[in-house]
Design an enzyme around this catalytic site. Structure first.
Site, short mmCIF file in Angstrom:
data_model
loop_
_atom_site.label_atom_id
_atom_site.label_comp_id
_atom_site.label_asym_id
_atom_site.label_seq_id
_atom_site.Cartn_x
_atom_site.Cartn_y
_atom_site.Cartn_z
N HIS A 110 0.85 -1.19 0.00
CA HIS A 110 0.00 0.00 0.00
C HIS A 110 0.88 1.23 0.00
O HIS A 110 2.05 1.17 0.38
CB HIS A 110 -0.90 0.00 1.25
N HIS A 151 5.75 5.41 -1.72
CA HIS A 151 6.45 4.13 -1.86
C HIS A 151 5.59 3.00 -1.31
O HIS A 151 4.76 3.20 -0.44
CB HIS A 151 7.80 4.18 -1.12
#
Length: 193
Positions: A48, A132
């Site tokens: 995620h 990220h």
């Protein structure tokens, strides 16, 4: 004295199944690189883009938090996104990057942090957000450059980020080999409406 229940929460944008499938295909060969066995690989369910880490949130703050996160989602339009390339934080974390509406993603991160702060959750000062998706972690300093090099050319399919998720993380049980944190989306709000 009443005991207040709390949950360990964060706000995030989650990649859809097809985008995660594609990334899984790119990550699989990395497990065969030298040193891969020493890394703790993030399970696919843990992929995620974290927008704001909220820490342990008391149950009584949840209604206000949900109201404010819903407002943050409504005020943010859906945006194009794709998983692209890779990077590392020192020699400790390997990640896949993002491309697309990063300005909107960062704005959503600021709004999620602000929503949490206004709900009474103590938040760290908001730092510049580096989108990220964590792929692996290392307990000791590791040379992650072969992994980032392998991911350099990766360009995933485009998708529309259309939802802000509130995710609960349950930490792994200490002493259980291979145990991973477990993640569950507790609430989600559509963007832009």
């Amino acid at each position: 004295m009443s005991s207040t229940r709390s949950q360990r929460l964060f706000a995030a944008v989650l990649p859809p199944g097809p985008a995660a499938d594609e990334l899984a295909g790119a990550v699989a060969p990395l497990h065969r690189l030298p040193g891969a066995a020493d890394l703790r690989w993030t399970a696919r369910a843990g992929w995620h883009y974290t927008l704001a880490f909220l820490g342990n949130v008391d149950e009584e703050l949840m209604p206000e938090l949900c109201t404010r996160l819903a407002r943050a989602a409504r005020r943010t339009e859906p945006f194009p996104l794709r998983i692209r390339g890779g990077g590392r934080f020192d020699g400790r974390a390997l990640w896949a990057g993002a491309e697309g509406g990063l300005g909107t993603l960062r704005l959503l991160a600021q709004r999620a942090s602000s929503a949490a702060r206004k709900s009474g959750i103590p938040m760290e000062e908001h730092r510049r957000h580096t989108p990220h998706l964590t792929l692996a972690r290392s307990r000791a300093q590791a040379d992650l450059s072969p992994y980032t090099a392998a991911l350099e050319g990766f360009e995933g399919i485009w998708w529309e980020a259309g939802e802000l998720g509130l995710v609960r993380s349950d930490l792994p049980v200490d002493g259980v080999p291979g145990e991973q944190p477990r993640y569950e989306v507790v609430r989600a709000w559509p963007l832009g409406r």
